[in-house]
Design a protein around this motif. Structure first.
Motif, PDB file in Angstrom:
ATOM      1  N   SER A 162       1.555   3.299  -3.877  1.00  0.00           N
ATOM      2  CA  SER A 162       2.450   2.399  -3.140  1.00  0.00           C
ATOM      3  C   SER A 162       3.409   1.697  -4.085  1.00  0.00           C
ATOM      4  CB  SER A 162       1.640   1.343  -2.382  1.00  0.00           C
ATOM      5  OG  SER A 162       0.839   1.942  -1.400  1.00  0.00           O
ATOM      6  N   HIS A 194      -4.390   4.682  -4.069  1.00  0.00           N
ATOM      7  CA  HIS A 194      -3.415   4.437  -3.007  1.00  0.00           C
ATOM      8  C   HIS A 194      -2.489   3.291  -3.385  1.00  0.00           C
ATOM      9  CE1 HIS A 194      -6.871   5.971  -0.387  1.00  0.00           C
ATOM     10  NE2 HIS A 194      -5.936   6.901  -0.270  1.00  0.00           N
ATOM     11  N   CYS A 195      -3.080   2.244  -3.971  1.00  0.00           N
ATOM     12  CA  CYS A 195      -2.288   1.080  -4.396  1.00  0.00           C
ATOM     13  C   CYS A 195      -1.287   1.500  -5.462  1.00  0.00           C
ATOM     14  CB  CYS A 195      -3.210  -0.005  -4.946  1.00  0.00           C
ATOM     15  SG  CYS A 195      -4.423  -0.629  -3.758  1.00  0.00           S
ATOM     16  N   HIS A 204      -5.701   0.468   2.152  1.00  0.00           N
ATOM     17  CA  HIS A 204      -5.260   1.862   2.165  1.00  0.00           C
ATOM     18  C   HIS A 204      -6.450   2.797   2.337  1.00  0.00           C
ATOM     19  CE1 HIS A 204      -1.988   0.169  -0.598  1.00  0.00           C
ATOM     20  NE2 HIS A 204      -1.347   0.528   0.496  1.00  0.00           N
ATOM     21  N   CYS A 205      -7.550   2.460   1.644  1.00  0.00           N
ATOM     22  CA  CYS A 205      -8.767   3.268   1.737  1.00  0.00           C
ATOM     23  C   CYS A 205      -9.305   3.239   3.163  1.00  0.00           C
ATOM     24  CB  CYS A 205      -9.833   2.734   0.781  1.00  0.00           C
ATOM     25  SG  CYS A 205      -9.345   2.756  -0.964  1.00  0.00           S
ATOM     26  N   CYS A 212      -9.701  -0.992  -0.709  1.00  0.00           N
ATOM     27  CA  CYS A 212      -8.561  -1.738  -0.165  1.00  0.00           C
ATOM     28  C   CYS A 212      -8.198  -1.225   1.214  1.00  0.00           C
ATOM     29  CB  CYS A 212      -7.343  -1.620  -1.098  1.00  0.00           C
ATOM     30  SG  CYS A 212      -6.551  -0.010  -1.050  1.00  0.00           S
ATOM     31  N   TYR A 268       2.082  -6.186  -3.465  1.00  0.00           N
ATOM     32  CA  TYR A 268       1.420  -6.649  -4.685  1.00  0.00           C
ATOM     33  C   TYR A 268       2.330  -7.636  -5.401  1.00  0.00           C
ATOM     34  CZ  TYR A 268      -1.413  -2.836  -3.252  1.00  0.00           C
ATOM     35  OH  TYR A 268      -2.196  -2.035  -2.482  1.00  0.00           O
ATOM     36  N   TYR A 294     -13.900   9.918   0.228  1.00  0.00           N
ATOM     37  CA  TYR A 294     -14.987   8.947   0.097  1.00  0.00           C
ATOM     38  C   TYR A 294     -16.289   9.603   0.508  1.00  0.00           C
ATOM     39  CZ  TYR A 294     -10.935   6.133  -0.388  1.00  0.00           C
ATOM     40  OH  TYR A 294      -9.730   5.663  -0.833  1.00  0.00           O
TER      41      TYR A 294
END
Lengths: 70, 70
Positions: free
Chosen positions: A21, A17-18, B17-18, B15, A66, B66
């Protein structure tokens, strides 16, 4: 058409996901043609149709939440 | 109105987002009224207007990418 490539190190990405982004924000920069992100190392390679200011990339990464460290 | 609470341990969230992905999928379950996720411990607390099958929650977490471990 010539292509510019620049490599950055981004801190704080922990999952896909990071990565998405960060890549999404960088792709919004005018002239960017491709973005590759390696999650394990934090390496981001930005390809563009011409040179892009580092500060522009830094701002995009910041926008994603970030930080560019190198 | 009575409220049911169930606690699960979810593996793999790294994170915010997760956390959002997991919470969003669980909130889609019929009857769910609230979802609390603690990223550090992987603890997910699901509040609902009545009991919900564990398998339903497991499927939602799986859908998010997950795994419920306990």
């Amino acid at each position: 058409m010539s292509t510019s490539n620049a490599t950055y190190k981004v801190q704080g990405m922990t999952c896909g996901h990071c990565v998405n982004s960060v890549a999404t924000e960088i792709r919004r920069i005018d002239g960017v043609t491709a973005v590759e992100v390696d999650l394990a190392t934090g390496t981001v390679i930005v390809s563009s149709s011409g040179p892009i200011e580092d500060d522009t990339v830094r701002a995009a990464v910041d926008e994603a939440g970030y930080e560019v460290v190198t």
